[in-house]
Design a protein around this motif. Structure first.
Motif, PDB file in Angstrom:
ATOM      1  N   VAL A  17       0.780  -1.220   0.102  1.00  0.00           N
ATOM      2  CA  VAL A  17       0.000   0.097   0.089  1.00  0.00           C
ATOM      3  C   VAL A  17       0.831   1.186  -0.067  1.00  0.00           C
ATOM      4  O   VAL A  17       0.594   1.951  -0.806  1.00  0.00           O
ATOM      5  CB  VAL A  17      -1.009   0.162   1.365  1.00  0.00           C
ATOM      6  CG1 VAL A  17      -1.729   1.381   1.427  1.00  0.00           C
ATOM      7  CG2 VAL A  17      -2.076  -1.279   0.959  1.00  0.00           C
ATOM      8  N   ALA A  18       1.933   1.424   1.001  1.00  0.00           N
ATOM      9  CA  ALA A  18       2.592   2.453   0.823  1.00  0.00           C
ATOM     10  C   ALA A  18       3.400   2.720  -0.401  1.00  0.00           C
ATOM     11  O   ALA A  18       3.557   3.959  -0.956  1.00  0.00           O
ATOM     12  CB  ALA A  18       3.908   2.284   2.178  1.00  0.00           C
TER      13      ALA A  18
ATOM     14  N   LEU B 268       4.043   5.422  -5.888  1.00  0.00           N
ATOM     15  CA  LEU B 268       3.990   5.245  -7.361  1.00  0.00           C
ATOM     16  C   LEU B 268       2.948   6.093  -8.016  1.00  0.00           C
ATOM     17  O   LEU B 268       3.164   6.811  -9.108  1.00  0.00           O
ATOM     18  CB  LEU B 268       3.769   3.836  -7.301  1.00  0.00           C
ATOM     19  CG  LEU B 268       4.788   2.738  -7.531  1.00  0.00           C
ATOM     20  CD1 LEU B 268       4.502   1.375  -7.882  1.00  0.00           C
ATOM     21  CD2 LEU B 268       5.844   3.184  -8.735  1.00  0.00           C
ATOM     22  N   TYR B 269       1.524   5.964  -7.450  1.00  0.00           N
ATOM     23  CA  TYR B 269       0.384   6.432  -8.064  1.00  0.00           C
ATOM     24  C   TYR B 269       0.176   7.816  -7.582  1.00  0.00           C
ATOM     25  O   TYR B 269      -0.757   8.483  -8.321  1.00  0.00           O
ATOM     26  CB  TYR B 269      -0.595   5.433  -8.184  1.00  0.00           C
ATOM     27  CG  TYR B 269      -0.637   4.233  -8.677  1.00  0.00           C
ATOM     28  CD1 TYR B 269      -0.445   3.934 -10.174  1.00  0.00           C
ATOM     29  CD2 TYR B 269      -0.028   2.906  -8.053  1.00  0.00           C
ATOM     30  CE1 TYR B 269       0.037   2.713 -10.641  1.00  0.00           C
ATOM     31  CE2 TYR B 269       0.377   2.039  -8.547  1.00  0.00           C
ATOM     32  CZ  TYR B 269       0.276   1.927 -10.028  1.00  0.00           C
ATOM     33  OH  TYR B 269       0.573   0.676 -10.554  1.00  0.00           O
TER      34      TYR B 269
ATOM     35  N   HIS C 290       7.672   7.255 -15.138  1.00  0.00           N
ATOM     36  CA  HIS C 290       8.584   5.973 -15.355  1.00  0.00           C
ATOM     37  C   HIS C 290       9.556   6.149 -14.234  1.00  0.00           C
ATOM     38  O   HIS C 290      10.200   7.010 -13.704  1.00  0.00           O
ATOM     39  CB  HIS C 290       9.504   6.232 -16.472  1.00  0.00           C
ATOM     40  CG  HIS C 290       8.163   6.476 -17.870  1.00  0.00           C
ATOM     41  ND1 HIS C 290       7.994   7.728 -18.115  1.00  0.00           N
ATOM     42  CD2 HIS C 290       7.824   5.638 -18.605  1.00  0.00           C
ATOM     43  CE1 HIS C 290       7.334   7.621 -19.229  1.00  0.00           C
ATOM     44  NE2 HIS C 290       6.974   6.200 -19.436  1.00  0.00           N
ATOM     45  N   ILE C 291       9.911   5.001 -13.388  1.00  0.00           N
ATOM     46  CA  ILE C 291      10.782   5.047 -12.141  1.00  0.00           C
ATOM     47  C   ILE C 291      11.609   3.886 -12.115  1.00  0.00           C
ATOM     48  O   ILE C 291      10.835   2.764 -12.392  1.00  0.00           O
ATOM     49  CB  ILE C 291       9.667   5.391 -10.719  1.00  0.00           C
ATOM     50  CG1 ILE C 291      10.619   5.382  -9.915  1.00  0.00           C
ATOM     51  CG2 ILE C 291       8.819   4.105 -10.668  1.00  0.00           C
ATOM     52  CD1 ILE C 291       9.648   6.237  -8.706  1.00  0.00           C
TER      53      ILE C 291
ATOM     54  N   THR D 264       3.780   3.565 -14.778  1.00  0.00           N
ATOM     55  CA  THR D 264       2.567   3.484 -14.264  1.00  0.00           C
ATOM     56  C   THR D 264       1.271   3.573 -15.336  1.00  0.00           C
ATOM     57  O   THR D 264       0.379   3.162 -15.132  1.00  0.00           O
ATOM     58  CB  THR D 264       2.180   4.628 -13.490  1.00  0.00           C
ATOM     59  OG1 THR D 264       2.416   6.011 -13.870  1.00  0.00           O
ATOM     60  CG2 THR D 264       3.115   4.463 -12.129  1.00  0.00           C
ATOM     61  N   ASN D 265       1.751   3.810 -16.582  1.00  0.00           N
ATOM     62  CA  ASN D 265       0.898   3.935 -17.744  1.00  0.00           C
ATOM     63  C   ASN D 265       0.980   2.550 -18.483  1.00  0.00           C
ATOM     64  O   ASN D 265       1.911   2.456 -19.143  1.00  0.00           O
ATOM     65  CB  ASN D 265       0.926   5.246 -18.869  1.00  0.00           C
ATOM     66  CG  ASN D 265       0.340   4.959 -19.949  1.00  0.00           C
ATOM     67  OD1 ASN D 265      -0.716   4.172 -20.059  1.00  0.00           O
ATOM     68  ND2 ASN D 265       0.464   5.908 -20.991  1.00  0.00           N
TER      69      ASN D 265
END
Length: 157
Positions: free
Chosen positions: A44-45, A50-51, A57-58, A106-107
């Motif tokens: 969750v953290a 991330l979101y 991009h990571i 994330t995309n």
């Protein structure tokens, strides 16, 4: 003249603040559950980190740095494992550069990328920016899952 309770700006109560944070966590929790993942505290953290910043991009290392700054107690190995679990669940898309550097996107929709050399940065190519004339037939018994195009760029000299 003394200030009365009517003169003050309404301040959010602690329960309202908690509700906003809880709502955000619930959305991430639901997202993880919908993807078939148990919403552990660390997942969750990391998902919130991330979101919370939109599509990006990571690398695992960069996410680990963000987690450390946010005081999320998580090892780099756990970050890698979590990113791979999110990818397998369809929550992230893996973008491999040279087989040595991996970014997580994330995309998850079909799109291609520019890799900016010297900056080690990945950015999206606009949807209509790449046209593929032909894609080879998949080997016997295989199917093409997706086609990833990474265009390497650098500033002009």
């Amino acid at each position: 003249m003394p200030e009365t309770h009517r003169d003050r700006e309404p301040q959010p109560t602690m329960s309202e603040v908690d509700h906003v944070e809880h709502t955000h966590s619930c959305n991430v929790t639901e997202m993880l559950r919908d993807a078939g993942l148990r919403p552990t505290r660390q997942r969750v953290a990391l998902a919130e980190l991330l979101y919370s910043k939109g599509n990006r991009h990571i690398s695992a290392e960069h996410l680990h740095e963000e987690a450390v700054k946010a005081e999320v107690p998580v090892s780099l190995a756990t970050v890698y494992n979590t990113l791979h679990q999110f990818t397998e669940a369809g929550l992230l898309r893996e973008v491999a550069i040279d087989g040595t550097k991996t970014y997580f996107d994330t995309n998850v929709h079909d799109h291609h990328h520019f890799f900016i050399e010297g900056e080690n940065r990945v950015i999206d190519i606009p949807h209509d920016g790449v046209g593929l004339g032909r894609v080879p037939k998949a080997p016997e018994g295989m199917e093409i899952v997706r086609v990833d195009v990474v265009v390497r760029v650098r500033p002009k000299s």
